[in-house]
Design an enzyme around this catalytic site. Sequence first.
Site, mmCIF file in Angstrom:
data_model
loop_
_atom_site.group_PDB
_atom_site.id
_atom_site.type_symbol
_atom_site.label_atom_id
_atom_site.label_comp_id
_atom_site.label_asym_id
_atom_site.label_seq_id
_atom_site.Cartn_x
_atom_site.Cartn_y
_atom_site.Cartn_z
ATOM 1 N N LYS A 82 0.847 -1.193 0.000
ATOM 2 C CA LYS A 82 0.000 0.000 0.000
ATOM 3 C C LYS A 82 0.883 1.243 0.000
ATOM 4 C CE LYS A 82 -3.901 2.048 2.565
ATOM 5 N NZ LYS A 82 -4.734 1.963 3.787
ATOM 6 N N SER A 157 -9.719 1.975 2.988
ATOM 7 C CA SER A 157 -8.842 2.718 2.103
ATOM 8 C C SER A 157 -7.833 1.859 1.354
ATOM 9 C CB SER A 157 -8.091 3.789 2.894
ATOM 10 O OG SER A 157 -7.187 3.196 3.812
ATOM 11 N N SER A 181 -9.828 -0.267 7.237
ATOM 12 C CA SER A 181 -9.235 -0.102 5.896
ATOM 13 C C SER A 181 -8.547 -1.335 5.330
ATOM 14 C CB SER A 181 -8.250 1.068 5.898
ATOM 15 O OG SER A 181 -8.949 2.280 5.839
#
Lengths: 489, 95
Positions: A82, A157, A181
């Site tokens: 990420k 997210s 997330s």
Amino acid sequence: MDSQTIHYLTIHEAHDLLRRREVSARELMEATLTRVSETEERVRSYVSLTEELALRQADEADRRLTNGDNFSPLTGVPGAIKDVICTDGFRTTCSSRMLENFVPPYNAHVMEQLLSAGLVMVGKTNMDEFAMGSSTENSAFFPTHNPWDLDRVPGGSSGGSAAAVAAGEAVYALGSDTGGSIRQPAALCGIVGLKPTYGRVSRYGLVAFASSLDQIGPMTRDVTDAALVLNAIAGHDPRDSTSAPIETPDFTAGLTGDIKGLRLGVPKEYFVEGMDANVRRTVETAVRKLEELGATVDWDVSLPSTPHALACYYIIAPSEASANLARYDGVKYGFSYQEGEGMWDNMEKTRQFGFGDEVKRRIMLGTYALSAGYYDAYYLKAQKVRTLIRREFDAAFERYDALVTAVTPTTAFKLGEKTQDPLQMYLSDVCTIPVNIAGLPAISLPCGFVDGLPVGLQVIGKPFDEATVLRVAHAYEQATDWHTARPSL
Amino acid sequence: MPLSKEEVEHIGRLARVGLTDEDIARFQEQLSDILEYFEALSEVNTDDVPPTTQSLQLQNVEREDVPKPSYPKEQVLANAPQQEDGYFRVRAVLE
């Protein structure tokens, strides 16, 4: 092994093939890159691809595997990171204009761990800007699409990480979870996502959003893989003062498939108003499967403060964010507006043009909640409610080994469906947020489909008892085959 | 409790996020909705409940005070929007 399935191997399957030298790390990486070139235009999981690095890392992994020493279960397996996790020498953007060209001078702790384990990094994945959002639509660059239905969001997210794993564009990924997330996108994309206990994994080099809630964790195709990645990234790190000084067990050790006699609780408050009836039924069916497998299930557990967790979170997280994001002033790194009338004007315009709407909204919420006259009513109140939420969990864990709930109230929603109404977007995290508030470990794993879209089951455990969470999830996975379903892309 | 336009402007100034008139109108509505949602917390009885700042409850984590080299100056300045003679360059703070 044909090219149709090689990109959908799990870590442990890939490791078996790599160790026996039936496939090389380079072949595995090249197959992944081929897959990326076929699907990425439609899915858009990645902010940056790091092909050259990946192929170099793959060759190094092949040397390690051929020499037969110094390799781990992750050596030579393509993973995605990420874009909120600092990668030395490689752009780390947080999907924000503010950090569009930021190249960190150091690696995050988890990167050091994965690199020494033999990471082959496919690239950095898309996310909601600064990890603020539940759909990846808040990326300043482009939205990511759900591999199961390209008109829908992958969640957020960590939506890029979830979509990459679901689409076969990486074998596993790291995500970060502040209010759901990792787990929410894992549920919406039909993969496994584990948020470890707060303090289990060092946050050093994780770009800070809400420091008392943030935690890095694995996003994988099955539960064994989640345990393997957690083995690699967990552990004490003196550079993060909230990193817990405790031993890291082998998280694969308890994956026996046996959950006879385990005591599970189903907190009724998690079946929230507005929950899709089919999602509810799917989750209830999954819990009955756990019952069949020999766990005792109490269907009538109550955690009465649960409905207050969302408000509590949306005070605490923005408050911490407003302080953490004060560092983006256009002086030390990041986007910098230079044409203003002076220092203050430059700083204000740097933030005006560098941050997107959701980031500004949360900075403002936090600024307000912490400002003179409102601190007691908002921030301090939320911190007290946080104590109540944690106490209720602690009391429940005296009677149950783990709690099981839905991960999300609905399946993946349409792109654009909730972008105009921030509060509706916030409500999609209603089942995951209490876990962060209390700092507990929890996993999301595939437990069925509604109208062709994946549904997730959440298992919540005691602090630092990831082992039980993984054991329950693994037992369910052994008895079902939801985790082997793949989207048609 | 709805926020006034002036309050939104004030918060925007404190946070230095550079709001346009359009932003102010939009944020006024959205932030008011969210703050109204927060009101539910006032119904929770928190008398005698201590606040929790983070769930781990570690306190005063310290380390040995051992000098270590920092990152090389060039590396630290590599991302600087403006630099001069090995320093970050900024516009004058005092006019």
